[in-house]
Write an enzyme that holds these catalytic residues in place. Structure first.
Site, mmCIF file in Angstrom:
data_model
loop_
_atom_site.group_PDB
_atom_site.id
_atom_site.type_symbol
_atom_site.label_atom_id
_atom_site.label_comp_id
_atom_site.label_asym_id
_atom_site.label_seq_id
_atom_site.Cartn_x
_atom_site.Cartn_y
_atom_site.Cartn_z
ATOM 1 N N THR A 18 0.795 -1.211 -0.118
ATOM 2 C CA THR A 18 0.173 -0.028 -0.155
ATOM 3 C C THR A 18 0.892 1.300 -0.033
ATOM 4 O OG1 THR A 18 -1.662 -1.090 0.979
ATOM 5 C CG2 THR A 18 -1.711 1.304 1.377
ATOM 6 N N SER A 62 1.249 -7.153 -1.105
ATOM 7 C CA SER A 62 1.930 -7.998 -0.152
ATOM 8 C C SER A 62 1.479 -9.333 -0.146
ATOM 9 C CB SER A 62 2.030 -7.551 1.314
ATOM 10 O OG SER A 62 1.046 -7.245 1.926
ATOM 11 N N THR A 91 1.508 -4.368 4.476
ATOM 12 C CA THR A 91 1.170 -4.722 5.852
ATOM 13 C C THR A 91 0.742 -6.154 5.998
ATOM 14 O OG1 THR A 91 -0.998 -3.746 5.853
ATOM 15 C CG2 THR A 91 0.926 -2.335 6.608
ATOM 16 N N ASP A 92 -0.051 -6.958 5.021
ATOM 17 C CA ASP A 92 -0.605 -7.785 5.114
ATOM 18 C C ASP A 92 0.165 -9.219 5.269
ATOM 19 O OD1 ASP A 92 -3.469 -6.941 4.858
ATOM 20 O OD2 ASP A 92 -3.168 -7.166 2.557
#
Length: 188
Positions: A18, A62, A91-92
């Site tokens: 992101t 990700s 972040t995932d």
């Protein structure tokens, strides 16, 4: 004289996520696309006092990062001349990448070659793209760069929302926070 080391050369590795998403660049396109490394714009605004180099490893969401991509990340870290490495990541799956690097022995004295076992690696990202006015990207990157300079020891760390968590123990909660699993008690 301060006991802190002078700022050292930093390698910054882009993997996508992101933080690197930008508005569509082509007519008829929709949704965000992974663009140039967001950290470039952040560092142009900040003008840090230390030397750095930015390399792009991949430009993926990700959720699409594979162990082959993580092997590429590991290779970049291991082969880098720099002892300080910042990885911008979605972040995932940043927790999985952190643990992958920990299992590989980054920052744990594993003999990859001269000095490699003493590297500090900090992984960060953002919940909103850097191009958005209310993004957390600037804060997270700034915090991560500071953490690289003052982290208590070598190793792999995740820096998000003002928290610095050892990569071996980082988990993401249902609310999106990154915490140390040894301290985490889920709400019942």
């Amino acid at each position: 004289m301060s006991t802190l080391n002078a700022c050292k050369d930093v390698l910054i590795l882009q993997t996508g996520g992101t933080i690197d998403k930008s508005y569509p660049q082509y007519p008829g396109a929709y949704g965000f696309e992974i663009g140039q490394p967001a950290v470039e714009g952040i560092l142009q605004r900040v003008m840090p006092s230390f030397p750095f180099r930015i390399d792009s490893i991949c430009a993926k969401d990700s959720q699409e990062i594979t162990d082959a991509d993580r092997e590429d990340i590991l290779r970049y870290v291991v082969e880098a001349d720099q002892q300080l490495v910042l990885i911008t990541h979605g972040t995932d799956s940043m927790c999985q990448t952190a643990r992958y690097l920990v299992r590989a022995g980054v920052g744990q004295g594993i003999d990859f070659g001269p000095g490699v076992g003493e590297k500090k690696v900090v992984i960060t990202g953002a919940f909103k793209p850097e191009c958005m006015k209310d993004s957390d990207a600037d804060f997270n990157v700034g915090f991560a760069l500071g953490a690289l300079q003052i982290a208590p020891c070598s190793g792999v760390w995740v820096a998000m929302r003002g928290a610095l968590i050892p990569g071996a123990y980082v988990v993401r909660t249902d609310t999106g926070d990154f915490v140390d699993e040894r301290d985490f008690v889920p709400l019942q």
